[in-house]
Every structure is written in structure tokens, then in C-alpha cells.
Design a protein around this motif. Structure first.
Motif, PDB file in Angstrom:
ATOM      1  N   VAL A  25     -47.551 -51.188 -65.638  1.00  0.00           N
ATOM      2  CA  VAL A  25     -46.973 -50.113 -66.445  1.00  0.00           C
ATOM      3  C   VAL A  25     -46.670 -50.693 -67.826  1.00  0.00           C
ATOM      4  CG1 VAL A  25     -45.041 -48.519 -66.655  1.00  0.00           C
ATOM      5  CG2 VAL A  25     -46.020 -49.001 -64.414  1.00  0.00           C
ATOM      6  N   GLU A  26     -47.183 -50.033 -68.868  1.00  0.00           N
ATOM      7  CA  GLU A  26     -47.012 -50.544 -70.228  1.00  0.00           C
ATOM      8  C   GLU A  26     -45.586 -50.295 -70.711  1.00  0.00           C
ATOM      9  OE1 GLU A  26     -49.360 -51.994 -72.216  1.00  0.00           O
ATOM     10  OE2 GLU A  26     -50.971 -51.902 -70.733  1.00  0.00           O
ATOM     11  N   ASN A  27     -45.127 -51.176 -71.575  1.00  0.00           N
ATOM     12  CA  ASN A  27     -43.784 -51.030 -72.122  1.00  0.00           C
ATOM     13  C   ASN A  27     -43.814 -50.098 -73.336  1.00  0.00           C
ATOM     14  OD1 ASN A  27     -41.077 -51.420 -72.493  1.00  0.00           O
ATOM     15  ND2 ASN A  27     -41.337 -53.319 -73.682  1.00  0.00           N
ATOM     16  N   THR A  28     -44.205 -48.861 -73.108  1.00  0.00           N
ATOM     17  CA  THR A  28     -44.230 -47.847 -74.168  1.00  0.00           C
ATOM     18  C   THR A  28     -43.462 -46.629 -73.689  1.00  0.00           C
ATOM     19  OG1 THR A  28     -46.268 -46.889 -73.296  1.00  0.00           O
ATOM     20  CG2 THR A  28     -46.524 -48.573 -74.984  1.00  0.00           C
ATOM     21  N   SER A  29     -43.217 -45.685 -74.609  1.00  0.00           N
ATOM     22  CA  SER A  29     -42.424 -44.515 -74.228  1.00  0.00           C
ATOM     23  C   SER A  29     -43.125 -43.691 -73.149  1.00  0.00           C
ATOM     24  CB  SER A  29     -42.150 -43.648 -75.455  1.00  0.00           C
ATOM     25  OG  SER A  29     -43.368 -43.275 -76.052  1.00  0.00           O
ATOM     26  N   THR A  30     -44.463 -43.733 -73.119  1.00  0.00           N
ATOM     27  CA  THR A  30     -45.198 -42.979 -72.101  1.00  0.00           C
ATOM     28  C   THR A  30     -45.477 -43.818 -70.859  1.00  0.00           C
ATOM     29  OG1 THR A  30     -47.272 -43.639 -73.129  1.00  0.00           O
ATOM     30  CG2 THR A  30     -46.382 -41.492 -73.770  1.00  0.00           C
ATOM     31  N   GLY A  31     -45.326 -45.109 -70.973  1.00  0.00           N
ATOM     32  CA  GLY A  31     -45.697 -45.991 -69.870  1.00  0.00           C
ATOM     33  C   GLY A  31     -47.194 -46.255 -69.850  1.00  0.00           C
ATOM     34  N   LEU A  32     -47.895 -45.724 -70.838  1.00  0.00           N
ATOM     35  CA  LEU A  32     -49.354 -45.889 -70.896  1.00  0.00           C
ATOM     36  C   LEU A  32     -49.721 -46.771 -72.074  1.00  0.00           C
ATOM     37  CD1 LEU A  32     -50.238 -42.119 -70.431  1.00  0.00           C
ATOM     38  CD2 LEU A  32     -50.242 -43.873 -68.666  1.00  0.00           C
ATOM     39  N   ASN A  33     -50.884 -47.370 -71.990  1.00  0.00           N
ATOM     40  CA  ASN A  33     -51.331 -48.214 -73.090  1.00  0.00           C
ATOM     41  C   ASN A  33     -51.634 -47.352 -74.311  1.00  0.00           C
ATOM     42  OD1 ASN A  33     -53.744 -49.509 -74.669  1.00  0.00           O
ATOM     43  ND2 ASN A  33     -52.645 -51.173 -73.676  1.00  0.00           N
TER      44      ASN A  33
END
Lengths: 147, 215
Positions: free
Chosen positions: B13-21
Motif C-alpha cells: 500500500v503506497e504512502n499516499t492519500s489514496t493508498g495508490l501509486n
């Protein structure tokens, strides 16, 4: 030969026919399949035997083969006479099938996070709207203004 | 499924607000905008379909067998692309490099077909300035060809990266993003092949106008 049989029949993560797993991360509800619904999720889990992170090479060969067959069918239809009004609808259906095949399996949208599907589907809807509006405006360009 | 099992089998899971790359999301957003771009050109082609007052007309010039082969080539390049990504993700460097090179070769063959087709059309008197069919046809297929050219260059770069070891299992996302672009070029051609070639191939001159004498 025995090894070939193993490759063809095993679904344990090493066979050729491994199907991709459903949601690619935990942001999707774990019990749901990529198109949603617990019933499908259960079926999916059964099919993939718990799942692997992506499909086996054989699965992609199978999809590629089916896409090639559909293309051949399209070209064959071109040579068939007597289809009349059915020709264009049949071609469009086959074309949509190929489109969906590539997007869903080769682009992994079917097994990726749903957010990507929403992104692309939204763009497709807007694209189709633009397409329809252009055709509508052109069709009525020489008529009395609507407003 | 437990979190441990999820981490074992799934992409992180990416460390972004969406959890996406974000890069992958950006590529999907770009492809979305390209859908609208091509949608507008395909609609324009259909608006002017059958409205050419002078030839050559589609029925006189389109070569379906030739284009069917080039369509098959592009379709198979998509298969090669997904196999290349599969092997890079598996950490099989050589197989990955070979399949990406196959994409480059098939893409180049497709470009060759398109170049040959354009040259033949020009030889038979169809250019972008000849009639409205020529204008809409060359713009649409030309823009698609430009996309293919960019894709071939991108894939050649990826093949080089895979060969040198710069493209590996842990950064296979680079190839996945390039692959999304390549598959998109393929799906656009699926639509173009159906709409321009298979559906329009029987379009002849408008009523009252004779056929064109081709050189």
C-alpha cells in the motif's frame, strides 16, 4: 511430459494457468472480488486457490489467443455477404469484447484497485459523451436551432 | 485474509492519500484524457464519413488484408508486453528483456506497415489535402502512429534498462506504467480498425458521382 501436465493443471502458484488474484491491496474489502459482491469473491478465491499476485504466463497466452481469434472472426465477417444490418452491430460487439479483454486482463484493470477502474470508466463516459455530442451536433447542423 | 498474508501476496500500500501509486494513477488519468482526444477524432471521422466529393474513396483504396495483418501484429505486441512485465516481475531478467524487445520489433513492424500504407495511398492520389476522407483518415491514423512511435522508443529504453539491470523486479512498476501506455495504443487501434477499415471499407462515391480512376 509429466512436467508439462503439471504446468497445465496445477493452480498452486507455479502452473501456467494461474488466474490473477482479485483486489491488489487491502483498500478493497478482502471478501469481495474485483467486481464486488461476496458471492463472486468466494468463487474467485476458489478459482485462484487463495490467489497469487499476478497471472501465470499461460493465462496471458490464452487471452492473447482469444483476442487473435476474435480479430480473425472480424476479418472473416468482412468477407461474408448477406449480413445486412447485422454487420455493424456484430463488429461493434466484437470490437468492444477485444477492448474489454485488453483493458481488463493485459492492463490488469480487472485485478487492480477499483480506483483505477473508476478513473478510466469516468474518462470513457466523458469520451463517449463528447463522441455523441459531436455526432448529434453534426447531424442537426443544418436544421433549425434547438434553442 | 490477514494483513501478513496480504503483504505477502499483494503490492504494498503506497504512502499516499489514496493508498495508490501516484505515477500509476497519473498514467491512468493521462489515458483517460487520451480517450477523449481520440474520441473527438473518431467522431470527426464519422461526421465526415461518405461526404467526400472527389476520390479516391475508402472502397477504392483501403487494403483490408494488409491492415488485418498489421492489426494482428499490434495485438500480439500487447501479448508480448504483458509477458515481458510478467517475467520482469518474476525476476527473470533475460526472458523479460527478450519479450520487451519483441514489443519493440512488433511495434516497428506496425510502423512499417503504416508507412507503406501511407506511401501507397499517396501514390494512388490520396493525401490529407485530396478530400475530406483523406484529411480525417490521415489525421486520425497519423496521430495514432505518433503514439506508436513514442511507445516504441519508450519500450526500447525499457529493454535497454532490463538488459543492463536498471529495470528489476523491485522497480517493475516503471515497465507496468509504460505497458499501460502500450496497451492503450492497442485498444485505440482496435476501435480504428473496426470503424475506419472494416465498417467504412465499402464506402464508395456519393450518388451521382462516378468512381475514381486510380493511377
Amino acid at each position: 511430459m509429466a512436467n508439462l501436465w503439471q504446468k497445465l493443471t496445477h493452480h498452486d502458484g507455479n502452473g501456467w494457468w494461474n488466474l490473477p488474484h482479485g483486489p491488489s491491496n487491502e483498500l478493497n474489502p478482502p471478501h469481495e472480488g474485483p467486481i464486488g459482491g461476496a458471492w463472486f469473491g468466494n468463487l474467485w478465491q476458489t478459482l485462484t486457490h487463495g490467489g497469487v499476485s499476478h497471472a501465470g504466463a499461460g493465462f496471458y497466452w490464452l487471452v492473447g489467443f482469444l483476442l487473435a481469434v476474435v480479430t480473425l472472426l472480424e476479418v472473416w465477417l468482412f468477407t461474408v455477404e448477406g449480413l445486412g444490418g447485422w454487420y455493424i452491430p456484430i463488429l461493434l460487439i466484437l470490437s468492444v469484447a477485444k477492448f474489454v479483454g485488453v483493458v481488463a486482463y493485459f492492463m490488469h484493470l480487472r485485478f487492480d484497485h477499483r480506483m483505477f477502474t473508476y478513473f478510466f470508466a469516468s474518462a470513457m463516459i466523458i469520451g463517449i459523451l463528447i463522441f455523441t455530442i459531436i455526432l448529434f451536433v453534426a447531424e442537426h447542423a443544418h436544421q433549425k436551432p434547438l434553442f | 485474509m490477514t494483513q501478513a498474508a496480504a503483504t505477502e501476496h499483494h503490492e504494498p500500500v503506497e504512502n499516499t492519500s489514496t493508498g495508490l501509486n501516484s505515477r500509476k494513477l497519473m498514467m491512468w488519468a493521462f489515458l483517460g484524457s487520451d480517450v477523449m482526444f481520440f474520441g473527438a477524432f473518431i467522431a470527426t471521422y464519422l461526421v465526415y464519413r461518405g461526404k467526400s466529393l472527389v476520390g479516391p474513396y475508402p472502397s477504392e483504396i483501403l487494403d483490408i488484408p494488409l491492415t488485418s495483418v498489421s492489426t494482428f501484429v499490434l495485438l500480439m505486441s500487447s501479448l508480448a508486453m504483458v509477458l515481458g512485465l510478467h517475467y520482469v516481475k518474476e525476476g527473470q531478467k533475460n526472458k523479460g528483456t527478450i519479450w520487451i524487445l519483441v514489443v519493440v520489433v512488433l511495434g516497428a513492424i506496425f510502423m512499417g506497415f503504416q508507412f507503406y500504407e501511407f506511401r501507397e495511398f499517396a501514390h494512388e492520389g490520396l493525401t490529407p489535402r485530396t478530400n475530406i476522407f483523406g484529411t480525417t483518415f490521415f489525421i486520425l491514423t497519423g496521430i495514432h502512429g505518433a503514439h506508436v512511435t513514442i511507445g516504441v522508443a519508450w519500450m526500447a529504453f525499457m529493454a535497454y534498462g532490463s538488459h543492463t539491470g536498471a529495470l528489476r523486479k523491485d522497480n517493475a512498476l516503471d515497465l507496468e506504467i509504460a505497458g499501460l501506455y502500450w496497451h492503450f495504443v492497442d485498444i485505440v487501434w482496435i476501435v480504428i480498425f473496426t470503424v475506419i477499415y472494416l465498417i467504412s471499407a465499402t464506402d464508395g462515391p456519393p450518388p451521382g458521382v462516378g468512381p475514381t480512376i486510380l493511377h
